[in-house]
Design an enzyme around this catalytic site. Structure first.
Site, PDB file in Angstrom:
ATOM      1  N   LYS A 120     -12.509  -1.489   7.048  1.00  0.00           N
ATOM      2  CA  LYS A 120     -11.831  -2.549   7.793  1.00  0.00           C
ATOM      3  C   LYS A 120     -12.204  -2.482   9.264  1.00  0.00           C
ATOM      4  O   LYS A 120     -12.795  -3.404   9.806  1.00  0.00           O
ATOM      5  CB  LYS A 120     -10.324  -2.437   7.619  1.00  0.00           C
ATOM      6  CG  LYS A 120      -9.945  -2.688   6.175  1.00  0.00           C
ATOM      7  CD  LYS A 120      -8.572  -2.179   5.839  1.00  0.00           C
ATOM      8  CE  LYS A 120      -8.415  -2.016   4.354  1.00  0.00           C
ATOM      9  NZ  LYS A 120      -8.668  -3.255   3.612  1.00  0.00           N
ATOM     10  N   ASP A 162      -1.191   6.503   6.422  1.00  0.00           N
ATOM     11  CA  ASP A 162      -2.335   5.688   6.021  1.00  0.00           C
ATOM     12  C   ASP A 162      -2.610   4.715   7.165  1.00  0.00           C
ATOM     13  O   ASP A 162      -1.805   3.819   7.437  1.00  0.00           O
ATOM     14  CB  ASP A 162      -1.977   4.930   4.728  1.00  0.00           C
ATOM     15  CG  ASP A 162      -3.054   3.922   4.308  1.00  0.00           C
ATOM     16  OD1 ASP A 162      -4.086   3.802   4.993  1.00  0.00           O
ATOM     17  OD2 ASP A 162      -2.837   3.249   3.269  1.00  0.00           O
ATOM     18  N   TRP A 182       0.819  -1.218   0.000  1.00  0.00           N
ATOM     19  CA  TRP A 182       0.000   0.000   0.000  1.00  0.00           C
ATOM     20  C   TRP A 182       0.844   1.254   0.000  1.00  0.00           C
ATOM     21  O   TRP A 182       0.515   2.228  -0.681  1.00  0.00           O
ATOM     22  CB  TRP A 182      -1.010  -0.032   1.150  1.00  0.00           C
ATOM     23  CG  TRP A 182      -1.957  -1.184   0.968  1.00  0.00           C
ATOM     24  CD1 TRP A 182      -2.052  -2.295   1.745  1.00  0.00           C
ATOM     25  CD2 TRP A 182      -2.898  -1.369  -0.104  1.00  0.00           C
ATOM     26  NE1 TRP A 182      -2.999  -3.154   1.231  1.00  0.00           N
ATOM     27  CE2 TRP A 182      -3.527  -2.609   0.104  1.00  0.00           C
ATOM     28  CE3 TRP A 182      -3.271  -0.606  -1.216  1.00  0.00           C
ATOM     29  CZ2 TRP A 182      -4.505  -3.105  -0.765  1.00  0.00           C
ATOM     30  CZ3 TRP A 182      -4.240  -1.100  -2.079  1.00  0.00           C
ATOM     31  CH2 TRP A 182      -4.851  -2.335  -1.841  1.00  0.00           C
TER      32      TRP A 182
END
Ligand code: PMP
Length: 367
Positions: A198, A174, A105
């Protein structure tokens, strides 16, 4: 009665049962209005109350300082890869940004930022993402506009348990897969973002916490809906927001507040992840997790079975057996294979115990 399912998926992931029941109760008639949140204008007082309480709950649960804005945006975590660069890379004239790359990511975020400025990856490229290179080896650029990192790499299971020292440069993180899983000192960050699907809700909305003095510096080509300043000035209502997703986030935040907040979650998440890591560590190599012990994630635990590279037949058998017991979504990300157990806030100690027991039984049978 529906079959008992234990959902260890990485996201969209399990939601607390109480949240689903509340949403079901209010689905047809929200607050006595005779309509659903799904059918409600985002300009109504009732929706305004939903979004306002979601913002205040985030502020409360994370102790967000006064000089930060909390925004709800669209485009997912991936949208933020672009938004971060578009809004912040121009903070300094050179348009440089530092990226600490520890998994898929952060690598994607760095690649996206290259469209808008110069990207410096501070650590050498890894063959496999299995840890965080020692911070003394990072080549930080003192004139970078910001330093970026991914606090928890969902695919590789690499999590920061410290806040990187950037020597005064703005820090961006993030936190999509560990947001609200533990307390965070927000004042150390210029910006934090997290896709909701999530740990804090369903897909469709991304939470952004941004320091006010960083607003209004976006590149002129920044799309209006990705401009933090525009969203901040309009209470995240510049255009139609993902209203139902924001409502679900609000329910999850209420649940979190009623269930001990980030302190208790932190404790439970450590307890849950230890149960699984202990089995891996004590399996004589039958189970293996490639991640360095110091940065193993409390949220996503990737592991292989049979050997370091994984015995795929055995792994398939493991997944089939798990599924017979109602344990689902344990397959590793397609890029790395193997198994991955995601233990977000909504996954209970009891459910984790069941997975641990199954792992032990499988080990005894096949070792
Ligand atoms: N960052 C992290 C840490 C993620 O886990 C994910 C998605 N799994 C993303 C970003 C991308 O999010 P999205 O799919 O919402 O664009």
């Amino acid at each position: 009665e529906t079959k008992k399912i234990l959902n260890f998926g990485s996201g969209p992931a399990k939601l607390p049962k109480a949240v689903l029941i509340q949403a079901q109760k209010e689905l047809l008639d929200y607050n006595g209005l005779g309509i659903s949140v799904l059918e409600m204008s985002h300009r109504t007082t009732d929706f305004n109350q939903i979004i306002t309480s979601a913002v205040s709950l985030i502020r409360e649960l994370l102790n967000v300082p006064e000089n930060y804005k909390v925004l709800f945006m669209q485009g997912g975590g991936t949208g933020q890869f672009s938004a971060v660069a578009l809004n912040l890379i121009g903070l300094k004239e050179d348009r440089c940004a530092d990226y600490i790359v520890t998994g898929t990511w952060s690598a994607s975020a760095a690649k996206e930022a290259e469209k808008y400025g110069k990207v410096n990856v501070v650590n050498p490229k890894a063959d496999r993402y299995t840890g965080i290179p020692d911070s003394s080896s990072w080549s930080l650029n003192p004139s970078a506009s910001y330093v970026y990192f991914c606090c928890n790499e969902t695919v590789h299971g690499v999590e920061f348990n410290f806040v990187p020292d950037t020597k005064g440069v703005i820090l961006v993180s993030d936190m999509s897969s560990n947001f609200l899983s533990r307390p965070v000192d927000v004042s150390k960050f210029g910006l934090i973002f997290a896709g909701a699907q999530k740990n804090v809700g369903c897909a469709g909305v991304t939470i952004v916490i941004v320091r006010e003095d960083l607003l209004g510096k976006a590149l002129k080509e920044c799309p209006t809906i990705l401009d933090y300043n525009v969203q901040a000035k309009n209470n995240s209502l510049h255009n139609t927001p993902p209203t139902y997703s924001i409502y679900i986030v609000k329910l999850v935040l209420e649940w979190l507040k009623n269930n001990g907040g980030t302190d208790l979650m932190n404790q439970l998440n450590k307890q849950k992840s230890s149960m699984i890591y202990d089995i891996i560590n004590n399996s004589n190599g039958f189970y293996s997790c490639p991640v360095n012990v110091s940065c193993r994630s409390h949220m996503n635990i990737p592991f292989r079975i049979g050997s370091l590279e994984g015995d795929e037949a055995l792994e398939r058998q493991f997944l089939e057996g798990a599924s017979k017991l109602g344990m689902i979504s344990l397959k590793g990300h397609r890029s790395v294979g193997g198994i991955r157990a995601s233990l977000y806030n909504a996954v209970t100690v009891e459910e984790t115990l069941a997975l641990a027991a199954y792992m032990k039984e499988f080990l005894n049978k096949h070792q």
